[in-house]
Motif scaffolding. Sequence first.
Motif, short mmCIF file in Angstrom:
data_model
loop_
_atom_site.label_atom_id
_atom_site.label_comp_id
_atom_site.label_asym_id
_atom_site.label_seq_id
_atom_site.Cartn_x
_atom_site.Cartn_y
_atom_site.Cartn_z
N ALA A 78 -44.16 -19.52 53.97
CA ALA A 78 -44.07 -19.35 52.40
C ALA A 78 -43.39 -17.51 51.88
N VAL A 79 -43.25 -17.05 53.42
CA VAL A 79 -42.50 -15.87 52.98
C VAL A 79 -41.01 -15.85 52.32
N GLY A 80 -40.19 -17.18 52.78
CA GLY A 80 -38.89 -17.48 52.24
C GLY A 80 -39.54 -17.91 50.82
N GLY A 81 -40.58 -19.12 50.19
CA GLY A 81 -40.84 -19.09 49.08
C GLY A 81 -41.69 -17.59 47.91
N VAL A 82 -41.69 -16.56 48.44
CA VAL A 82 -41.86 -15.96 48.01
C VAL A 82 -40.84 -14.91 47.10
N THR A 83 -39.51 -14.81 48.02
CA THR A 83 -38.80 -14.37 47.94
C THR A 83 -37.65 -15.25 47.13
N LEU A 84 -38.25 -16.29 47.06
CA LEU A 84 -37.70 -16.79 45.84
C LEU A 84 -38.23 -16.95 44.54
N GLY A 85 -39.08 -16.52 44.61
CA GLY A 85 -39.63 -16.36 43.62
C GLY A 85 -39.19 -15.16 42.41
N TRP A 86 -39.43 -14.38 43.51
CA TRP A 86 -38.60 -12.63 42.96
C TRP A 86 -37.06 -12.93 42.69
N ALA A 87 -36.97 -14.01 43.12
CA ALA A 87 -34.73 -13.97 42.73
C ALA A 87 -35.32 -14.05 41.62
N THR A 88 -35.85 -15.36 41.15
CA THR A 88 -35.73 -16.01 40.07
C THR A 88 -37.48 -15.55 39.49
N ALA A 89 -36.98 -14.72 38.84
CA ALA A 89 -38.55 -14.47 38.38
C ALA A 89 -38.10 -14.39 37.15
N HIS A 90 -36.81 -14.07 36.28
CA HIS A 90 -36.16 -14.00 35.39
C HIS A 90 -36.27 -15.40 34.40
N LEU A 91 -35.89 -16.29 35.45
CA LEU A 91 -35.33 -17.24 35.29
C LEU A 91 -36.38 -18.35 34.83
#
Length: 246
Positions: A78-91
């Motif tokens: 889940a922490v990894g998923g949040v991090t991925l969401g942050w990294a791809t927020a504008h994509l």
Amino acid sequence: MTTQGWILAVLAAMAVGMAKGGLAMVAILAVPLLSLVMSPVQAAGMMLPVYVASDIGGLIAFRRDFDLGVLATALPGAVGGVTLGWATAHLVPDWGVTLIVGLIGLVFALNALIRPDLSAAPRRTSLPKGSFWGGLAGYTSFVSHSGAPPWQVYVQPLRLPTVIYAGTTTWFFAVVNWVKLVPYAALGQLSASNLKAAAILTPVALASVWIGFRLVRIIPQVLFYKLITWGLLAVSLRLIWQALAG
């Protein structure tokens, strides 16, 4: 906000509070409700502080009722998923994530309704499955607070006792919401106007925690899982419609 906006905001806050009291699927209605009168991004930013504050009430209510093994297998992903969401927020467009969440929930709910025998025998926790579904729950929770369907795909087949299921769900999303505070702040979603509205709505959510807590303890376990499945089906269809219509 308009009068209609505040009415929807109060309903959304009640949904969040009841979810933290144990009725997990109710929370997924919060952002869609507010999206009727504002952008999904603003709605998500406004509701996150309400989620975090409500988590406190939920953790107090379920301070002893949770499964540590389930959390251990799902939270790292889940922490990894949040991090991925942050990294791809504008994509990634919001409608794409909404559609994915809806389709996952729809398939799972239909499978549970058509072939209920498959979920009769409890499954065991699994680190690979927990990491995958926990990661997807973290990612979709970051985007639109819609992590419940992927979480249910992993947890519901475990057939946890009703209160343990509710408590484990509360603890899982409490941690996820705390983790989300940093990227939300970095992306500017915790604006002064959002924080002001959240401060007004938080007492409503906290009062609603008690309602959810009481209901989850009086609903029979078989009925509880049926309600979850039908609730997941209804919400998933709503999310699919929302994604395609938008």
